[in-house]
Design a protein around this motif. Structure first.
Motif, short mmCIF file in Angstrom:
data_model
loop_
_atom_site.label_atom_id
_atom_site.label_comp_id
_atom_site.label_asym_id
_atom_site.label_seq_id
_atom_site.Cartn_x
_atom_site.Cartn_y
_atom_site.Cartn_z
N UNK A 185 0.83 -1.20 0.00
CA UNK A 185 0.00 0.00 0.00
C UNK A 185 0.87 1.26 0.00
N UNK A 186 1.96 1.23 0.76
CA UNK A 186 2.88 2.37 0.78
C UNK A 186 3.52 2.59 -0.58
N UNK A 187 3.90 1.49 -1.24
CA UNK A 187 4.47 1.61 -2.59
C UNK A 187 3.45 2.21 -3.56
N UNK A 188 2.23 1.71 -3.50
CA UNK A 188 1.17 2.23 -4.38
C UNK A 188 0.89 3.70 -4.08
N UNK A 189 0.82 4.03 -2.80
CA UNK A 189 0.55 5.40 -2.40
C UNK A 189 1.67 6.32 -2.87
N UNK A 190 2.90 5.88 -2.73
CA UNK A 190 4.03 6.70 -3.16
C UNK A 190 3.98 6.93 -4.67
N UNK A 191 3.65 5.91 -5.42
CA UNK A 191 3.53 6.04 -6.87
C UNK A 191 2.42 7.03 -7.23
N UNK B 229 2.69 10.83 -9.00
CA UNK B 229 1.97 11.16 -10.24
C UNK B 229 0.91 12.24 -10.00
N UNK B 230 0.68 12.61 -8.75
CA UNK B 230 -0.26 13.68 -8.44
C UNK B 230 -1.70 13.22 -8.36
N UNK B 231 -1.93 11.93 -8.27
CA UNK B 231 -3.29 11.39 -8.22
C UNK B 231 -3.92 11.55 -6.84
N UNK B 232 -3.12 11.37 -5.80
CA UNK B 232 -3.66 11.40 -4.43
C UNK B 232 -2.69 12.10 -3.49
N UNK B 233 -3.13 12.28 -2.26
CA UNK B 233 -2.30 12.90 -1.24
C UNK B 233 -1.82 11.83 -0.26
N UNK B 234 -0.65 12.05 0.35
CA UNK B 234 -0.12 11.06 1.30
C UNK B 234 -0.75 11.19 2.68
N UNK B 235 -1.96 10.65 2.84
CA UNK B 235 -2.65 10.73 4.13
C UNK B 235 -2.86 9.34 4.69
N UNK B 236 -3.11 9.30 5.99
CA UNK B 236 -3.35 8.03 6.66
C UNK B 236 -4.63 7.38 6.12
N UNK B 237 -5.64 8.19 5.84
CA UNK B 237 -6.90 7.64 5.31
C UNK B 237 -6.68 6.93 3.98
N UNK B 238 -5.89 7.55 3.11
CA UNK B 238 -5.62 6.91 1.83
C UNK B 238 -4.85 5.61 2.01
#
Length: 145
Positions: free
Chosen positions: A27-33, A37-46
């Motif tokens: 999940x961390x790898x996906x979130x970082x990607x 790319x600017x798709x999402x923000x690095x939050x705990x909820x995400x």
């Protein structure tokens, strides 16, 4: 201290922990990607939504929280770099801002002056009351003699 739990239970717990660790890593790898790319923000909820675990399960793993904080920091620094430098303001705009600031300061000072005027009026009334009391004391003292 020895672990008195059954071996199967201990192995099951370790297997679940490893599985959850792997899910958090993925999940961390996906979130970082996605953040790069600017798709999402690095939050705990995400992160919770991506790995399917509870926030508490993630927060128990200090390494995951540190990695998320590092992602937030890098995203913030990249956003600051991406922001273009502010345009130089024209002299007219600078003067307008200065006049606006002076008007605000003038309003504040006016309110303060009104407050001080009220304090002076109250003090004058108190002085008058005290003078009247003094005169009454003097008169009472003169009548007694």
């Amino acid at each position: 201290m020895t672990d008195k739990r059954p071996v199967q239970l201990v192995e099951s717990i370790k297997t679940k922990q490893n599985k959850n660790d792997k899910a958090i890593e993925d999940a961390l790898d996906t979130l970082q990607r996605d953040v790069k790319s600017g798709v999402t923000k690095p939050t705990m909820d995400n992160l919770v939504n991506l790995c399917g675990l509870s926030e508490g399960a993630i927060r128990k793993r200090r390494w995951a929280v540190l990695r998320l904080k590092a992602m937030k920091k890098s995203a913030k620094s990249s956003n600051e770099k991406a922001v273009s430098p502010p345009k130089s303001k024209s002299e007219v705009n600078l003067l307008r801002e200065r006049v606006r600031d002076l008007l605000k300061e003038n309003a504040i000072l006016f309110e303060e002056a009104i407050g001080l005027k009220g304090q002076l009026e109250r003090r004058d009334r108190e002085i008058q009351v005290l003078e009247k009391r003094l005169i009454m004391k003097i008169q009472n003292h003169m009548e007694k003699e």
